[in-house]
Design a protein around this motif. Sequence first.
Motif, PDB file in Angstrom:
ATOM      1  N   GLN A 193       0.824  -1.201   0.000  1.00 56.11           N
ATOM      2  CA  GLN A 193       0.000   0.000   0.000  1.00 56.11           C
ATOM      3  C   GLN A 193       0.862   1.255   0.000  1.00 56.11           C
ATOM      4  O   GLN A 193       0.568   2.208  -0.717  1.00 56.11           O
ATOM      5  N   LEU A 194       1.907   1.253   0.792  1.00 55.87           N
ATOM      6  CA  LEU A 194       2.789   2.425   0.831  1.00 55.87           C
ATOM      7  C   LEU A 194       3.465   2.651  -0.520  1.00 55.87           C
ATOM      8  O   LEU A 194       3.582   3.779  -0.985  1.00 55.87           O
ATOM      9  N   GLU A 195       3.905   1.573  -1.144  1.00 56.68           N
ATOM     10  CA  GLU A 195       4.571   1.687  -2.445  1.00 56.68           C
ATOM     11  C   GLU A 195       3.616   2.167  -3.528  1.00 56.68           C
ATOM     12  O   GLU A 195       4.005   2.897  -4.438  1.00 56.68           O
ATOM     13  N   ALA A 196       2.363   1.760  -3.437  1.00 57.61           N
ATOM     14  CA  ALA A 196       1.402   2.039  -4.501  1.00 57.61           C
ATOM     15  C   ALA A 196       0.687   3.383  -4.351  1.00 57.61           C
ATOM     16  O   ALA A 196      -0.043   3.787  -5.252  1.00 57.61           O
ATOM     17  N   ARG A 197       0.889   4.080  -3.260  1.00 60.36           N
ATOM     18  CA  ARG A 197       0.182   5.352  -3.051  1.00 60.36           C
ATOM     19  C   ARG A 197       0.430   6.344  -4.180  1.00 60.36           C
ATOM     20  O   ARG A 197      -0.488   7.005  -4.643  1.00 60.36           O
ATOM     21  N   ALA A 249       1.018   5.831  -7.252  1.00 56.86           N
ATOM     22  CA  ALA A 249       0.337   5.416  -8.481  1.00 56.86           C
ATOM     23  C   ALA A 249      -1.141   5.791  -8.460  1.00 56.86           C
ATOM     24  O   ALA A 249      -1.784   5.821  -9.510  1.00 56.86           O
ATOM     25  N   CYS A 250      -1.667   6.090  -7.287  1.00 57.36           N
ATOM     26  CA  CYS A 250      -3.078   6.450  -7.161  1.00 57.36           C
ATOM     27  C   CYS A 250      -3.291   7.957  -7.137  1.00 57.36           C
ATOM     28  O   CYS A 250      -4.420   8.428  -7.053  1.00 57.36           O
ATOM     29  N   ASP A 251      -2.208   8.723  -7.189  1.00 56.52           N
ATOM     30  CA  ASP A 251      -2.323  10.178  -7.181  1.00 56.52           C
ATOM     31  C   ASP A 251      -3.067  10.671  -8.420  1.00 56.52           C
ATOM     32  O   ASP A 251      -3.119   9.987  -9.446  1.00 56.52           O
ATOM     33  N   THR A 252      -3.604  11.866  -8.330  1.00 59.74           N
ATOM     34  CA  THR A 252      -4.345  12.468  -9.430  1.00 59.74           C
ATOM     35  C   THR A 252      -3.442  12.642 -10.643  1.00 59.74           C
ATOM     36  O   THR A 252      -2.290  13.058 -10.522  1.00 59.74           O
ATOM     37  N   VAL A 253      -3.985  12.325 -11.807  1.00 59.42           N
ATOM     38  CA  VAL A 253      -3.254  12.502 -13.055  1.00 59.42           C
ATOM     39  C   VAL A 253      -3.280  13.994 -13.402  1.00 59.42           C
ATOM     40  O   VAL A 253      -4.344  14.597 -13.482  1.00 59.42           O
ATOM     41  N   VAL A 254      -2.118  14.577 -13.588  1.00 59.78           N
ATOM     42  CA  VAL A 254      -1.999  16.011 -13.849  1.00 59.78           C
ATOM     43  C   VAL A 254      -2.231  16.289 -15.329  1.00 59.78           C
ATOM     44  O   VAL A 254      -1.684  15.605 -16.189  1.00 59.78           O
ATOM     45  N   LEU A 255      -3.051  17.291 -15.602  1.00 60.44           N
ATOM     46  CA  LEU A 255      -3.308  17.694 -16.984  1.00 60.44           C
ATOM     47  C   LEU A 255      -2.198  18.633 -17.433  1.00 60.44           C
ATOM     48  O   LEU A 255      -2.105  19.774 -17.011  1.00 60.44           O
ATOM     49  N   ASP A 256      -1.331  18.121 -18.273  1.00 64.24           N
ATOM     50  CA  ASP A 256      -0.229  18.901 -18.829  1.00 64.24           C
ATOM     51  C   ASP A 256      -0.071  18.473 -20.276  1.00 64.24           C
ATOM     52  O   ASP A 256       0.699  17.568 -20.595  1.00 64.24           O
ATOM     53  N   ARG A 282      -2.377  10.438 -21.638  1.00 61.18           N
ATOM     54  CA  ARG A 282      -3.129  10.845 -20.449  1.00 61.18           C
ATOM     55  C   ARG A 282      -4.243   9.840 -20.168  1.00 61.18           C
ATOM     56  O   ARG A 282      -4.484   9.479 -19.023  1.00 61.18           O
ATOM     57  N   MET A 283      -4.903   9.368 -21.221  1.00 66.08           N
ATOM     58  CA  MET A 283      -5.957   8.371 -21.035  1.00 66.08           C
ATOM     59  C   MET A 283      -5.366   7.079 -20.466  1.00 66.08           C
ATOM     60  O   MET A 283      -5.963   6.449 -19.591  1.00 66.08           O
ATOM     61  N   ASP A 284      -4.201   6.697 -20.957  1.00 69.11           N
ATOM     62  CA  ASP A 284      -3.525   5.519 -20.406  1.00 69.11           C
ATOM     63  C   ASP A 284      -3.184   5.730 -18.933  1.00 69.11           C
ATOM     64  O   ASP A 284      -3.338   4.822 -18.119  1.00 69.11           O
ATOM     65  N   ALA A 285      -2.708   6.926 -18.617  1.00 72.23           N
ATOM     66  CA  ALA A 285      -2.356   7.243 -17.228  1.00 72.23           C
ATOM     67  C   ALA A 285      -3.593   7.191 -16.333  1.00 72.23           C
ATOM     68  O   ALA A 285      -3.538   6.692 -15.206  1.00 72.23           O
ATOM     69  N   MET A 286      -4.718   7.692 -16.838  1.00 74.59           N
ATOM     70  CA  MET A 286      -5.953   7.676 -16.055  1.00 74.59           C
ATOM     71  C   MET A 286      -6.449   6.243 -15.863  1.00 74.59           C
ATOM     72  O   MET A 286      -6.927   5.876 -14.789  1.00 74.59           O
ATOM     73  N   GLN A 287      -6.319   5.415 -16.901  1.00 74.38           N
ATOM     74  CA  GLN A 287      -6.717   4.017 -16.782  1.00 74.38           C
ATOM     75  C   GLN A 287      -5.817   3.298 -15.776  1.00 74.38           C
ATOM     76  O   GLN A 287      -6.293   2.538 -14.939  1.00 74.38           O
ATOM     77  N   SER A 288      -4.543   3.567 -15.848  1.00 75.97           N
ATOM     78  CA  SER A 288      -3.600   2.962 -14.910  1.00 75.97           C
ATOM     79  C   SER A 288      -3.916   3.404 -13.478  1.00 75.97           C
ATOM     80  O   SER A 288      -3.876   2.596 -12.544  1.00 75.97           O
ATOM     81  N   GLN A 289      -4.242   4.681 -13.329  1.00 74.59           N
ATOM     82  CA  GLN A 289      -4.601   5.205 -12.013  1.00 74.59           C
ATOM     83  C   GLN A 289      -5.833   4.479 -11.473  1.00 74.59           C
ATOM     84  O   GLN A 289      -5.866   4.070 -10.320  1.00 74.59           O
ATOM     85  N   ALA A 290      -6.852   4.301 -12.312  1.00 74.83           N
ATOM     86  CA  ALA A 290      -8.079   3.626 -11.892  1.00 74.83           C
ATOM     87  C   ALA A 290      -7.792   2.179 -11.494  1.00 74.83           C
ATOM     88  O   ALA A 290      -8.334   1.681 -10.493  1.00 74.83           O
ATOM     89  N   MET A 291      -6.938   1.508 -12.242  1.00 74.21           N
ATOM     90  CA  MET A 291      -6.584   0.127 -11.914  1.00 74.21           C
ATOM     91  C   MET A 291      -5.827   0.067 -10.593  1.00 74.21           C
ATOM     92  O   MET A 291      -6.062  -0.826  -9.771  1.00 74.21           O
ATOM     93  N   GLN A 323      -6.088   2.238  -8.140  1.00 71.62           N
ATOM     94  CA  GLN A 323      -7.035   2.538  -7.069  1.00 71.62           C
ATOM     95  C   GLN A 323      -7.869   1.306  -6.729  1.00 71.62           C
ATOM     96  O   GLN A 323      -8.134   1.031  -5.560  1.00 71.62           O
ATOM     97  N   ALA A 324      -8.281   0.559  -7.742  1.00 69.70           N
ATOM     98  CA  ALA A 324      -9.045  -0.668  -7.505  1.00 69.70           C
ATOM     99  C   ALA A 324      -8.194  -1.687  -6.741  1.00 69.70           C
ATOM    100  O   ALA A 324      -8.680  -2.352  -5.816  1.00 69.70           O
ATOM    101  N   ALA A 325      -6.944  -1.809  -7.125  1.00 66.95           N
ATOM    102  CA  ALA A 325      -6.039  -2.733  -6.429  1.00 66.95           C
ATOM    103  C   ALA A 325      -5.854  -2.292  -4.976  1.00 66.95           C
ATOM    104  O   ALA A 325      -5.807  -3.129  -4.064  1.00 66.95           O
ATOM    105  N   GLN A 326      -5.772  -0.992  -4.765  1.00 61.80           N
ATOM    106  CA  GLN A 326      -5.628  -0.445  -3.410  1.00 61.80           C
ATOM    107  C   GLN A 326      -6.859  -0.801  -2.565  1.00 61.80           C
ATOM    108  O   GLN A 326      -6.728  -1.212  -1.417  1.00 61.80           O
ATOM    109  N   ARG A 327      -8.044  -0.671  -3.152  1.00 61.80           N
ATOM    110  CA  ARG A 327      -9.270  -1.025  -2.430  1.00 61.80           C
ATOM    111  C   ARG A 327      -9.305  -2.517  -2.101  1.00 61.80           C
ATOM    112  O   ARG A 327      -9.715  -2.908  -1.000  1.00 61.80           O
ATOM    113  N   ARG A 328      -8.840  -3.347  -3.022  1.00 57.80           N
ATOM    114  CA  ARG A 328      -8.791  -4.796  -2.757  1.00 57.80           C
ATOM    115  C   ARG A 328      -7.820  -5.110  -1.622  1.00 57.80           C
ATOM    116  O   ARG A 328      -8.101  -5.944  -0.757  1.00 57.80           O
TER     117      ARG A 328
END
Length: 75
Positions: A21-25, A27-34, A43-52, A54-59
């Motif tokens: 959980q500490l290592e993955a925090r 990866a769950c941060d907000t994707v910055v629009l730049d 960016r879409m890939d980054a958002m998908q990765s972020q969502a995945m 976050q789901a892993a973090q919840r599990r």
Amino acid sequence: MNPDKFKALIEQKIVQLQALQLEARAACDTVVLDQSRVGRLSRMDAMQSQAMNQAAQRRREAELIRLQSALQRLG
């Protein structure tokens, strides 16, 4: 298997999940629009990765709750 061995295994798994959980925090941060740095598809890939992540973090959090509950039941 005696209860002490189960306790040790559960405690070990809890420590592993907490470390993950500490290592993955980050990866769950907000994707910055730049747009100058990251293209739309990247960016879409980054958002998908972020969502995945976050789901892993919840599990992992749910698994921690189950393990802690099992540890309490063992005494």
